[in-house]
Structures are given as structure tokens and as C-alpha cells.
Design a protein around this motif. Structure first.
Motif, PDB file in Angstrom:
ATOM      1  N   GLY A 389       0.783  -1.241   0.000  1.00  0.00           N
ATOM      2  CA  GLY A 389       0.000   0.000   0.000  1.00  0.00           C
ATOM      3  C   GLY A 389       0.810   1.283   0.000  1.00  0.00           C
ATOM      4  O   GLY A 389       0.294   2.345   0.362  1.00  0.00           O
ATOM      5  N   THR A 390       2.090   1.232  -0.430  1.00  0.00           N
ATOM      6  CA  THR A 390       2.923   2.445  -0.448  1.00  0.00           C
ATOM      7  C   THR A 390       2.390   3.420  -1.510  1.00  0.00           C
ATOM      8  O   THR A 390       2.376   3.090  -2.705  1.00  0.00           O
ATOM      9  N   PRO A 391       1.960   4.613  -1.107  1.00  0.00           N
ATOM     10  CA  PRO A 391       1.312   5.501  -2.087  1.00  0.00           C
ATOM     11  C   PRO A 391       2.260   6.048  -3.161  1.00  0.00           C
ATOM     12  O   PRO A 391       1.828   6.345  -4.267  1.00  0.00           O
ATOM     13  N   PHE A 392       3.581   6.197  -2.819  1.00  0.00           N
ATOM     14  CA  PHE A 392       4.492   6.801  -3.792  1.00  0.00           C
ATOM     15  C   PHE A 392       5.788   6.003  -3.906  1.00  0.00           C
ATOM     16  O   PHE A 392       6.369   5.618  -2.886  1.00  0.00           O
ATOM     17  N   CYS A 393       6.208   5.762  -5.159  1.00  0.00           N
ATOM     18  CA  CYS A 393       7.541   5.197  -5.397  1.00  0.00           C
ATOM     19  C   CYS A 393       8.371   6.276  -6.075  1.00  0.00           C
ATOM     20  O   CYS A 393       7.932   6.897  -7.059  1.00  0.00           O
ATOM     21  N   ILE A 394       9.553   6.499  -5.544  1.00  0.00           N
ATOM     22  CA  ILE A 394      10.433   7.552  -6.084  1.00  0.00           C
ATOM     23  C   ILE A 394      11.605   6.862  -6.763  1.00  0.00           C
ATOM     24  O   ILE A 394      12.406   6.194  -6.105  1.00  0.00           O
ATOM     25  N   THR A 395      11.658   6.983  -8.094  1.00  0.00           N
ATOM     26  CA  THR A 395      12.705   6.264  -8.827  1.00  0.00           C
ATOM     27  C   THR A 395      13.825   7.215  -9.238  1.00  0.00           C
ATOM     28  O   THR A 395      13.582   8.299  -9.770  1.00  0.00           O
ATOM     29  N   VAL A 396      15.046   6.760  -8.946  1.00  0.00           N
ATOM     30  CA  VAL A 396      16.240   7.532  -9.314  1.00  0.00           C
ATOM     31  C   VAL A 396      16.862   6.849 -10.519  1.00  0.00           C
ATOM     32  O   VAL A 396      17.187   5.657 -10.448  1.00  0.00           O
ATOM     33  N   ASP A 397      16.972   7.579 -11.644  1.00  0.00           N
ATOM     34  CA  ASP A 397      17.591   6.962 -12.823  1.00  0.00           C
ATOM     35  C   ASP A 397      18.722   7.851 -13.338  1.00  0.00           C
ATOM     36  O   ASP A 397      19.041   8.864 -12.720  1.00  0.00           O
ATOM     37  N   ASP A 398      19.288   7.478 -14.484  1.00  0.00           N
ATOM     38  CA  ASP A 398      20.452   8.197 -15.028  1.00  0.00           C
ATOM     39  C   ASP A 398      20.241   9.701 -15.113  1.00  0.00           C
ATOM     40  O   ASP A 398      21.128  10.484 -14.785  1.00  0.00           O
ATOM     41  N   SER A 399      19.036  10.073 -15.585  1.00  0.00           N
ATOM     42  CA  SER A 399      18.820  11.516 -15.777  1.00  0.00           C
ATOM     43  C   SER A 399      18.821  12.279 -14.449  1.00  0.00           C
ATOM     44  O   SER A 399      19.090  13.485 -14.428  1.00  0.00           O
ATOM     45  N   SER A 400      18.575  11.564 -13.344  1.00  0.00           N
ATOM     46  CA  SER A 400      18.593  12.247 -12.031  1.00  0.00           C
ATOM     47  C   SER A 400      19.977  12.846 -11.760  1.00  0.00           C
ATOM     48  O   SER A 400      20.096  13.840 -11.032  1.00  0.00           O
ATOM     49  N   ASP A 403      19.861  16.188 -14.168  1.00  0.00           N
ATOM     50  CA  ASP A 403      18.831  17.236 -13.943  1.00  0.00           C
ATOM     51  C   ASP A 403      18.349  17.335 -12.490  1.00  0.00           C
ATOM     52  O   ASP A 403      17.478  18.133 -12.178  1.00  0.00           O
ATOM     53  N   LYS A 404      18.916  16.491 -11.601  1.00  0.00           N
ATOM     54  CA  LYS A 404      18.543  16.530 -10.171  1.00  0.00           C
ATOM     55  C   LYS A 404      17.025  16.372  -9.967  1.00  0.00           C
ATOM     56  O   LYS A 404      16.417  17.034  -9.127  1.00  0.00           O
ATOM     57  N   LYS A 405      16.441  15.511 -10.812  1.00  0.00           N
ATOM     58  CA  LYS A 405      15.011  15.239 -10.683  1.00  0.00           C
ATOM     59  C   LYS A 405      14.792  13.734 -10.526  1.00  0.00           C
ATOM     60  O   LYS A 405      15.641  12.934 -10.931  1.00  0.00           O
ATOM     61  N   VAL A 406      13.647  13.364  -9.971  1.00  0.00           N
ATOM     62  CA  VAL A 406      13.300  11.939  -9.841  1.00  0.00           C
ATOM     63  C   VAL A 406      11.893  11.723 -10.394  1.00  0.00           C
ATOM     64  O   VAL A 406      11.139  12.678 -10.577  1.00  0.00           O
ATOM     65  N   THR A 407      11.567  10.445 -10.649  1.00  0.00           N
ATOM     66  CA  THR A 407      10.225  10.140 -11.135  1.00  0.00           C
ATOM     67  C   THR A 407       9.398   9.616  -9.968  1.00  0.00           C
ATOM     68  O   THR A 407       9.807   8.667  -9.288  1.00  0.00           O
ATOM     69  N   VAL A 408       8.260  10.246  -9.746  1.00  0.00           N
ATOM     70  CA  VAL A 408       7.369   9.768  -8.687  1.00  0.00           C
ATOM     71  C   VAL A 408       6.231   8.992  -9.342  1.00  0.00           C
ATOM     72  O   VAL A 408       5.562   9.492 -10.249  1.00  0.00           O
ATOM     73  N   ARG A 409       6.046   7.745  -8.903  1.00  0.00           N
ATOM     74  CA  ARG A 409       4.952   6.915  -9.443  1.00  0.00           C
ATOM     75  C   ARG A 409       3.851   6.839  -8.396  1.00  0.00           C
ATOM     76  O   ARG A 409       4.100   6.561  -7.223  1.00  0.00           O
ATOM     77  N   PHE A 410       2.614   7.096  -8.870  1.00  0.00           N
ATOM     78  CA  PHE A 410       1.458   7.064  -7.970  1.00  0.00           C
ATOM     79  C   PHE A 410       0.901   5.653  -7.933  1.00  0.00           C
ATOM     80  O   PHE A 410       0.647   5.051  -8.977  1.00  0.00           O
ATOM     81  N   ARG A 411       0.689   5.124  -6.727  1.00  0.00           N
ATOM     82  CA  ARG A 411       0.251   3.736  -6.537  1.00  0.00           C
ATOM     83  C   ARG A 411      -1.049   3.406  -7.280  1.00  0.00           C
ATOM     84  O   ARG A 411      -1.112   2.407  -7.997  1.00  0.00           O
ATOM     85  N   ASP A 412      -2.071   4.240  -7.125  1.00  0.00           N
ATOM     86  CA  ASP A 412      -3.393   3.850  -7.625  1.00  0.00           C
ATOM     87  C   ASP A 412      -3.522   4.027  -9.137  1.00  0.00           C
ATOM     88  O   ASP A 412      -4.054   3.158  -9.820  1.00  0.00           O
ATOM     89  N   SER A 413      -3.038   5.168  -9.654  1.00  0.00           N
ATOM     90  CA  SER A 413      -3.199   5.415 -11.094  1.00  0.00           C
ATOM     91  C   SER A 413      -2.016   4.873 -11.895  1.00  0.00           C
ATOM     92  O   SER A 413      -2.112   4.733 -13.115  1.00  0.00           O
TER      93      SER A 413
END
Ligand code: GAP
Length: 433
Positions: A389-400, A403-413
Motif C-alpha cells: 500500500g505504499t502511495p508513492f515510489c520515487i525512482t532515481v535513474d540516469d537523468s537524475s 537534472d537533479k530530478k526523480v520520477t514519482v509513481r502514484f500507486r493507484d493510477s
């Protein structure tokens, strides 16, 4: 509702460290359960949500944490020694035991059709002895409800705080019942936790306040994510009231095994204070600023922590088809979710990604329950987090790195959004409010 839903939920709870059978390596111990690493977080969140809404956010309610073991006279005064009983019958053929009240056909065993014994009355309180010698003189009981701890402290609270009627005393704690027909996972167990509020009022206000608490408690479950169509308010018929109650309305939930009680809201009148006043010989009347002293009446919303958790789990459990596979998700309210966000470096062996992910984890961990997760493919890690039930997954990839950004994935959608690393904390704070 899916037929095997309970089986699937029990399996998920075990697989993902939410709820385990108690004493599992010894084959379990009937109708007792243990909360695992994620389950204890969920349980703490449920208790905290109740405490926040009943105690923290209200100036008219104070908290209490009373002992499980109490003077046995308490149970005499409360009526539990005499009244807290179930009539039991045994099948002479298959030896199964039933609560007589639960049987539709009072003459035949519903399991094998065998003949039933006459009903025997059985007290549900667990007995123990205080001190090294077992004797009738040192019997104590494991409390079957937390409520009596509140009633016997009514005078202490009046004398030590500035509470004025109407006011409430609330507590969360363990209760024990030697249930004969337990079962349905954590729905009915021998040992469970209750959240109980005793709200003291003038008798003239009791029925209005009673109705208000039924509405407020119903809303609490809905606000924490339970579909209101799966809940119902069921008034008890007068003939079916507990020995202390003038009126009771249950809040029921449509569990897979049938619609059943989640919480009871009772108008207990002045039954308990009157009984304790009589047996203890202590005056428990309330002295208003003007007018005569009186024994307050009490409205009691009394719920089970474990039952609430079970309802939250059942309501949140979903199976969805995604790209030919089945995804299992617990769509828990973010306030209840054990882990608020998981931080996932896309590649476990990439030192730069790992460093960024660990820094994000370190930055969040003091304020939120977050998890650093680098085990398995990213897809597997998403599924694992979905299942707890974790609402958010924060993925760190090469572009992070650039650009010092991460991708946030929403659990439900399962939608994704790019967020600056420096904004992650604010982003989560806003979303989790
Ligand atoms: N002080 C009032 C009282 O104890 P109750 O209806 O007997 O009332 C209140 O219990 C709540 O405690 C129930 O609505 C249920 O959520 C929970 N509860 C009672 N017996 C339970 C059991 N054996 N296992 C799990 N939860 C139980």
C-alpha cells in the motif's frame, strides 16, 4: 465480492509481513494473530488516526491508559461476573461447540445434524491468579473491555483536571475474551485491542449526543477511505441490548463473510457510575458550577482496532489486470499506509544512483516512514510496494544525475510525474496531508 477474497487477504498479509498466525512455528495458536513489520506500522497509524480525531483535536476529551488487571470488584460492579456469559451447546456426535444464540435450529448440530446437549452458561472473562498460590482468594481477570478502567478513574480525572460536562475520557488498549466461536481471521480473537470513548453528559442531552456520535464515528471510517456503501448503521432492537445499555447502534461493514459489527455506539445511561458508586462507597457525582450534583450519563463509541484494520484491508484490496498480469494493490488511505514512499535506484550496482537514492532516504526518514528498496527489477519492486500500500515510489535513474530530478509513481493510477529532488519533501508533505 470475490469468493476467496478472505483467503487472498490472509495470504497477502502473511507474504508481505502484515499479519502472521501467532506461534507460527508451533503450528499457530487458534484465533491469535501477530502484526508483522508492516502490520505494526498500519496498526499504529490506525490508532494514531483515532487518537488524533478523538483526543488531540478535541478540547473536551482527555486520554487515559489504565491497567489490564483490576480489582475483581470492578467486574462485580460492572455486571461482567454475572452477565458476561454465553450459553453454549455441544454436539454429542461430532463434539463441535456452538453459541446457542447463533443456532437457527436449536435442536440439531449445523455441522453433522447430531443431537445437541442442553445449553450451559459460560463466562467469557479469562481468569488468572495473582501471587504464587492458586486460590479462590487471589483471582484476577484479564479485562474484557477497556471501558471499566475509564469509569473507575472518573473521579481521579475530575479531581486532577479542569474537565466540565460534557466531556470524554478515551483510551486504546488490549482486551481479552474467551470467545467460543472465534474466527474469520482477526475479526473475532481471544486478545484484541479496543478504542473506547466514554463521553459524559447530562441525562437530558444523552439521546442527541448519542446520535451525533453515531454520525461522527461513521464519518471517521469514510474519511479514512472506506466506501460508505460498504458501511451501515444498525440500531439494536431493545430485546437485544447488553445488560448495561439503554440504546446501541452498531456501525457494520460488509466483510466477505457477511455484514458484521465494526464498532458499537452505546447509550449506557448512568449504569456504570451508579454501580461503582454503590460498590466502592465513593461518591462519583459531578458538581456543576450551579445547581445540584448528579451522576452523569454516558455515551460510548467502542470500536475494535483489529476489526477496523481488517475493514481497511478488505476495502483497500484490489486485483487489476495490467499488461496481461494481475497486479494486487492495497489502496490504503495515505495516512494509514505503513510506508509513505519507497526510494528506488533504477540500477542497484550504479554507485551514483545509489548515492542519490540513499541521500533522499536519509533526508526523509526522520519525518516519514520511508523505505530504500533496491531488490529485484523495478517492476518487481513496484508490485511489492503496491501490495503493502505504499502511495508513492520515487525512482532515481540516469537523468537524475544531470537534472537533479526523480520520477514519482502514484500507486493507484500508476501515473508518473517528474519532481525536483529538492522539492520531494514538500511534495510528499502536501500529498500526505
Ligand atoms: N465497552 C463496550 C464493548 O466492549 P463490544 O461491542 O463488546 O462493546 C466493542 O466491543 C468492539 O470491540 C466491537 O465493536 C469490536 O470491534 C471489538 N471486539 C469485541 N470483541 C472482539 C473480539 N473477540 N475480537 C476482536 N474484536 C472484538
Amino acid at each position: 465480492m470475490k469468493q476467496d477474497l478472505m483467503k487472498d487477504i490472509v495470504a497477502l498479509c502473511k507474504r508481505r509481513g502484515i499479519i502472521f498466525p501467532s506461534s507460527d512455528i508451533y503450528g499457530g495458536f487458534a484465533n491469535t494473530w501477530d502484526y508483522g513489520p508492516y502490520g505494526v506500522l498500519l496498526k499504529n497509524n490506525v490508532k494514531q488516526a483515532w487518537w488524533d480525531s478523538i483526543v488531540k483535536s478535541r478540547a473536551d476529551v482527555v486520554g487515559l491508559d489504565s491497567a489490564i488487571l483490576m480489582n475483581p470488584k470492578v467486574w462485580k460492579a460492572s455486571g461482567h461476573l454475572k452477565e458476561f456469559r454465553d450459553p453454549l451447546v455441544d454436539c454429542k456426535k461430532c463434539r463441535q461447540r456452538f453459541k446457542a444464540d447463533d443456532l437457527k435450529n436449536k435442536n440439531k448440530c449445523s455441522n453433522c445434524g447430531g443431537e445437541l446437549t442442553k445449553a450451559k452458561s459460560f463466562n467469557l472473562m479469562f481468569k488468572t491468579n495473582v501471587g504464587p498460590v492458586e486460590s479462590d482468594k487471589n483471582i484476577a481477570y484479564l479485562r474484557p473491555e477497556t471501558a471499566q478502567g475509564i469509569f473507575v478513574n472518573f473521579k481521579n480525572v475530575l479531581d486532577s483536571t479542569r474537565v466540565k460536562i460534557p466531556f470524554g475520557i478515551a483510551q486504546i488498549g488490549k482486551a481479552f475474551r474467551n470467545e467460543i466461536t472465534p474466527g474469520n481471521f482477526t475479526f473475532r480473537t481471544l486478545e484484541f485491542e479496543q478504542f473506547e470513548l466514554e463521553y459524559f453528559v447530562e441525562s437530558k442531552d444523552a439521546s442527541t449526543v448519542f446520535k451525533k456520535w453515531v454520525e461522527d464515528r461513521f464519518k471517521w471510517y469514510v474519511d479514512l477511505g472506506i466506501n460508505k456503501n460498504n458501511l451501515a448503521k444498525i440500531p439494536h432492537p431493545k430485546s437485544d441490548l447488553a445488560h448495561y445499555a439503554k440504546a446501541v447502534t452498531d456501525i457494520e461493514y460488509k466483510f466477505p463473510f457477511g455484514q458484521s459489527e465494526l464498532e458499537g455506539v452505546a447509550n449506557r445511561g448512568d449504569y456504570d457510575l451508579k454501580q461503582h458508586q454503590e460498590l466502592s462507597g465513593k461518591n462519583l457525582e459531578y458538581a456543576p458550577v450551579e445547581g445540584k450534583k448528579f451522576l452523569p450519563h454516558v455515551i460510548e463509541p467502542s470500536g475494535g482496532v483489529d476489526r477496523a484494520i481488517l475493514a481497511f484491508l478488505v476495502d483497500a484490496y484490489k486485483e487489476e489486470k495490467v499488461g496481461g498480469e494481475t497486479r494486487t494493490v492495497l489502496s490504503l488511505h495515505p495516512k494509514l499506509a505503513p510506508i509513505k514512499a519507497a526510494i528506488l535506484p533504477l540500477v542497484k550496482k550504479d554507485a551514483k544512483l545509489v548515492k542519490i537514492a540513499k541521500d533522499i532516504y536519509e533526508n526523509l526518514k526522520d519525518d516519514l516512514f520511508v523505505e530504500y528498496d533496491d531488490g529485484g527489477t523495478i517492476g518487481k519492486r513496484y508490485r511489492r510496494q503496491d501490495e503493502i500500500g505504499t502511495p508513492f515510489c520515487i525512482t532515481v535513474d540516469d537523468s537524475s544525475i544531470k537534472d537533479k530530478k526523480v520520477t514519482v509513481r502514484f500507486r493507484d493510477s500508476m501515473k508518473q510525474k517528474t519532481v525536483k529532488i529538492s522539492d520531494i519533501k514538500d511534495f510528499l508533505d502536501k500529498k500526505l496531508k
